[in-house]
Design a protein around this motif. Structure first.
Motif, PDB file in Angstrom:
ATOM      1  N   TYR A 137       0.824  -1.210   0.000  1.00 12.66           N
ATOM      2  CA  TYR A 137       0.000   0.000   0.000  1.00 12.66           C
ATOM      3  C   TYR A 137       0.860   1.263   0.000  1.00 12.66           C
ATOM      4  CZ  TYR A 137      -4.037  -3.001   0.838  1.00 12.66           C
ATOM      5  OH  TYR A 137      -5.012  -3.958   0.718  1.00 12.66           O
ATOM      6  N   ASP A 138       2.018   1.218   0.654  1.00 13.78           N
ATOM      7  CA  ASP A 138       2.941   2.349   0.593  1.00 13.78           C
ATOM      8  C   ASP A 138       3.347   2.636  -0.852  1.00 13.78           C
ATOM      9  OD1 ASP A 138       3.021   2.740   3.339  1.00 13.78           O
ATOM     10  OD2 ASP A 138       4.929   1.721   3.630  1.00 13.78           O
ATOM     11  N   GLN A 139       3.741   1.593  -1.554  1.00 12.39           N
ATOM     12  CA  GLN A 139       4.174   1.771  -2.946  1.00 12.39           C
ATOM     13  C   GLN A 139       3.031   2.273  -3.823  1.00 12.39           C
ATOM     14  OE1 GLN A 139       5.626  -2.312  -3.155  1.00 12.39           O
ATOM     15  NE2 GLN A 139       7.682  -1.565  -3.643  1.00 12.39           N
ATOM     16  N   LEU A 140       1.858   1.729  -3.627  1.00 16.15           N
ATOM     17  CA  LEU A 140       0.699   2.144  -4.429  1.00 16.15           C
ATOM     18  C   LEU A 140       0.353   3.605  -4.188  1.00 16.15           C
ATOM     19  CD1 LEU A 140      -1.410  -1.087  -3.959  1.00 16.15           C
ATOM     20  CD2 LEU A 140      -0.541  -0.243  -6.150  1.00 16.15           C
ATOM     21  N   ALA A 141       0.526   4.080  -2.956  1.00 13.56           N
ATOM     22  CA  ALA A 141       0.204   5.470  -2.651  1.00 13.56           C
ATOM     23  C   ALA A 141       1.170   6.446  -3.314  1.00 13.56           C
ATOM     24  CB  ALA A 141       0.193   5.687  -1.139  1.00 13.56           C
ATOM     25  N   LEU A 142       2.354   5.975  -3.704  1.00 10.54           N
ATOM     26  CA  LEU A 142       3.341   6.852  -4.330  1.00 10.54           C
ATOM     27  C   LEU A 142       3.245   6.877  -5.854  1.00 10.54           C
ATOM     28  CD1 LEU A 142       6.421   6.092  -2.078  1.00 10.54           C
ATOM     29  CD2 LEU A 142       5.187   8.245  -2.240  1.00 10.54           C
ATOM     30  N   VAL A 143       2.402   6.041  -6.432  1.00 12.31           N
ATOM     31  CA  VAL A 143       2.319   5.974  -7.896  1.00 12.31           C
ATOM     32  C   VAL A 143       1.847   7.301  -8.483  1.00 12.31           C
ATOM     33  CG1 VAL A 143       1.134   4.865  -9.838  1.00 12.31           C
ATOM     34  CG2 VAL A 143       2.024   3.474  -7.967  1.00 12.31           C
ATOM     35  N   GLU A 144       0.882   7.957  -7.832  1.00 12.96           N
ATOM     36  CA  GLU A 144       0.354   9.212  -8.393  1.00 12.96           C
ATOM     37  C   GLU A 144       1.428  10.287  -8.459  1.00 12.96           C
ATOM     38  OE1 GLU A 144      -1.443  13.163  -8.689  1.00 12.96           O
ATOM     39  OE2 GLU A 144      -0.355  12.387  -6.946  1.00 12.96           O
ATOM     40  N   THR A 145       2.225  10.430  -7.380  1.00 10.83           N
ATOM     41  CA  THR A 145       3.320  11.403  -7.390  1.00 10.83           C
ATOM     42  C   THR A 145       4.278  11.116  -8.541  1.00 10.83           C
ATOM     43  OG1 THR A 145       3.235  11.717  -4.999  1.00 10.83           O
ATOM     44  CG2 THR A 145       5.282  12.299  -6.079  1.00 10.83           C
ATOM     45  N   LEU A 146       4.652   9.876  -8.699  1.00 10.05           N
ATOM     46  CA  LEU A 146       5.545   9.496  -9.794  1.00 10.05           C
ATOM     47  C   LEU A 146       4.910   9.789 -11.147  1.00 10.05           C
ATOM     48  CD1 LEU A 146       6.859   6.194  -8.225  1.00 10.05           C
ATOM     49  CD2 LEU A 146       8.294   8.124  -8.884  1.00 10.05           C
ATOM     50  N   GLY A 147       3.599   9.646 -11.234  1.00  5.85           N
ATOM     51  CA  GLY A 147       2.901   9.909 -12.482  1.00  5.85           C
ATOM     52  C   GLY A 147       3.059  11.338 -12.957  1.00  5.85           C
ATOM     53  N   ILE A 148       3.079  12.290 -12.025  1.00  9.24           N
ATOM     54  CA  ILE A 148       3.252  13.696 -12.399  1.00  9.24           C
ATOM     55  C   ILE A 148       4.592  13.878 -13.109  1.00  9.24           C
ATOM     56  CG2 ILE A 148       3.361  16.057 -11.548  1.00  9.24           C
ATOM     57  CD1 ILE A 148       0.644  14.840 -11.084  1.00  9.24           C
ATOM     58  N   GLY A 149       5.638  13.272 -12.548  1.00  9.90           N
ATOM     59  CA  GLY A 149       6.958  13.365 -13.166  1.00  9.90           C
ATOM     60  C   GLY A 149       7.045  12.621 -14.474  1.00  9.90           C
ATOM     61  N   ALA A 150       6.452  11.430 -14.522  1.00  7.08           N
ATOM     62  CA  ALA A 150       6.477  10.633 -15.750  1.00  7.08           C
ATOM     63  C   ALA A 150       5.803  11.380 -16.891  1.00  7.08           C
ATOM     64  CB  ALA A 150       5.784   9.292 -15.518  1.00  7.08           C
ATOM     65  N   HIS A 151       4.660  12.005 -16.597  1.00 11.91           N
ATOM     66  CA  HIS A 151       3.937  12.728 -17.644  1.00 11.91           C
ATOM     67  C   HIS A 151       4.745  13.930 -18.132  1.00 11.91           C
ATOM     68  CE1 HIS A 151       0.534  14.113 -19.970  1.00 11.91           C
ATOM     69  NE2 HIS A 151       0.597  15.292 -19.383  1.00 11.91           N
ATOM     70  N   ALA A 152       5.386  14.654 -17.209  1.00 15.04           N
ATOM     71  CA  ALA A 152       6.180  15.814 -17.604  1.00 15.04           C
ATOM     72  C   ALA A 152       7.342  15.413 -18.503  1.00 15.04           C
ATOM     73  CB  ALA A 152       6.698  16.528 -16.355  1.00 15.04           C
ATOM     74  N   VAL A 153       8.018  14.318 -18.165  1.00 12.93           N
ATOM     75  CA  VAL A 153       9.138  13.860 -18.996  1.00 12.93           C
ATOM     76  C   VAL A 153       8.636  13.404 -20.362  1.00 12.93           C
ATOM     77  CG1 VAL A 153      10.949  12.109 -19.194  1.00 12.93           C
ATOM     78  CG2 VAL A 153      10.623  13.324 -17.036  1.00 12.93           C
ATOM     79  N   GLN A 154       7.491  12.717 -20.386  1.00 15.53           N
ATOM     80  CA  GLN A 154       6.918  12.304 -21.664  1.00 15.53           C
ATOM     81  C   GLN A 154       6.552  13.525 -22.511  1.00 15.53           C
ATOM     82  OE1 GLN A 154       3.371  12.584 -22.574  1.00 15.53           O
ATOM     83  NE2 GLN A 154       3.858  11.720 -24.587  1.00 15.53           N
ATOM     84  N   ARG A 155       5.976  14.554 -21.878  1.00 14.02           N
ATOM     85  CA  ARG A 155       5.619  15.787 -22.600  1.00 14.02           C
ATOM     86  C   ARG A 155       6.846  16.437 -23.234  1.00 14.02           C
ATOM     87  NH1 ARG A 155       1.766  18.629 -24.336  1.00 14.02           N
ATOM     88  NH2 ARG A 155       1.973  20.508 -23.078  1.00 14.02           N
ATOM     89  N   SER A 156       7.978  16.357 -22.545  1.00 12.11           N
ATOM     90  CA  SER A 156       9.173  17.065 -22.996  1.00 12.11           C
ATOM     91  C   SER A 156       9.834  16.423 -24.198  1.00 12.11           C
ATOM     92  CB  SER A 156      10.189  17.132 -21.859  1.00 12.11           C
ATOM     93  OG  SER A 156      10.823  15.872 -21.664  1.00 12.11           O
ATOM     94  N   GLY A 157       9.562  15.134 -24.428  1.00  8.19           N
ATOM     95  CA  GLY A 157      10.254  14.426 -25.496  1.00  8.19           C
ATOM     96  C   GLY A 157      11.717  14.174 -25.187  1.00  8.19           C
TER      97      GLY A 157
END
Length: 339
Positions: A137-157
């Motif tokens: 559950y700890d790991q699952l709760a951190l997925v959303e935070t990581l998602g913000i960074g993942a999306h930004a890096v994907q946006r940047s190309g």
């Protein structure tokens, strides 16, 4: 059921709220096991969160267990452990029709625009649940935070071997660094907190760190990049001065990505912007595919979330501790609440 309510700025209390009804078609009833405390929660506590009203149940970084599902739900079953995608989008507006539900015109982010997960049980659209049989559950709760960074890096190309500068070593900046490193970029972090700079290098594999308080930033960037400056700059501060200063840092032909935001206007020198032919991007929230990808990376061991959690509390302890978490001297990177 136990519910933490932010009644007004600076006042969070443990209340008792009504149990949710049975899930309707397409919905799931979940038990909240973990809630990560993020910058949005801190800003709301301080009274500085944009587009926010009180009272509010905070919490959008959630590790949950499915208790029951409504008619037509096929992606999860009772007993499944899940991360929650907290961006409730309409599925019909122009952004949603283009697969960009993260910036839906009528978006409701739970814990921000609507009551969130700092309570024992909550009803959610089942499509917003992302299961894993392996993660805690700890790991699952951190997925959303990581998602913000993942999306930004994907946006940047961002490409392998490009130089990437991340400004701000809070949780969102750390998430961007995590995926810049994952992309194979030569990653640089800029912050004024020496302990966080050290964390980025030791725990995330960031190659270069710059202390903006004690070093000449442009001089160091030129030195690290052999005079070229970074190909991509991510500003994760939400600080007006930092965001406007960040226009000086990208290379000619480079990209600047704003992950953080503030309520106000960003100004920049237009000749400098045009001379470099910069690309300016905003990055908001994350998309469903980001959640699936991140869960896979954590399951495979390519991302280790354990060093992120620096503070823990039970739901009963939170009212007495929350204010301390807002203070830099406390050293909070990620506080985790257990229900």
């Amino acid at each position: 059921m136990k519910t933490l309510v932010l009644r007004e700025p600076g006042q969070i209390a443990l209340d008792v709220s009504t149990e949710p009804a049975a899930p309707a078609p397409g919905e799931a009833l979940v038990k909240v096991h973990r809630v990560g405390v993020c910058g949005t929660d801190i800003h709301a506590f301080r009274g500085k969160q944009p587009f926010f009203s009180y009272p509010r149940v905070l919490g959008h970084e959630l590790g949950v267990e499915v208790l029951a599902v409504g008619e037509g739900v096929a992606n999860v079953k009772p007993g499944y452990r899940c991360s929650v995608e907290p961006y409730i989008n309409c599925d019909t507006c122009v952004a949603c029709r283009k697969g960009k539900g993260n910036c839906c015109t009528r978006i409701q982010v739970i814990g921000v625009h609507a009551d969130g997960g700092m309570r024992e049980r909550i009803i959610l659209p089942a499509r917003k649940l992302h299961p894993s049989a392996k993660l805690s559950y700890d790991q699952l709760a951190l997925v959303e935070t990581l998602g913000i960074g993942a999306h930004a890096v994907q946006r940047s190309g961002l490409q392998k071997d490009e130089f990437a500068l991340v400004i701000g070593a809070g949780p969102i900046g750390l998430a961007a660094m995590q995926f810049a490193v994952e992309a194979g970029a030569k990653t640089i972090v800029l912050d004024i907190n020496e302990a966080r700079l050290e964390f980025c290098q030791k725990q995330l594999g960031v190659q270069h760190a710059i202390n903006g308080r004690t070093e000449d930033v442009l001089e160091r960037l030129m030195e690290i990049t052999n005079g070229d400056l970074p190909d991509v700059v991510f500003d994760a501060t939400g600080n007006a001065a930092s965001m406007m200063k960040s226009f000086e840092y990208p290379a000619h032909g480079g990209r600047l990505v704003f992950i953080g935001l503030f309520v106000g206007e960003v100004t920049f020198d237009d000749p400098n912007f045009h001379r470099r032919e910069l690309t300016l991007l905003a990055s908001r929230n994350a998309n469903p595919e980001d959640f699936g990808r991140i869960i896979g990376l954590i399951e495979s061991g390519r991302i280790n979330t354990l060093p992120w959690i620096t503070h823990r509390a039970t739901v009963e302890e939170v009212p007495g501790l929350f204010e301390s978490w807002t203070k830099p001297e406390t050293g909070v990177l990620k506080a985790m609440i257990g229900f």
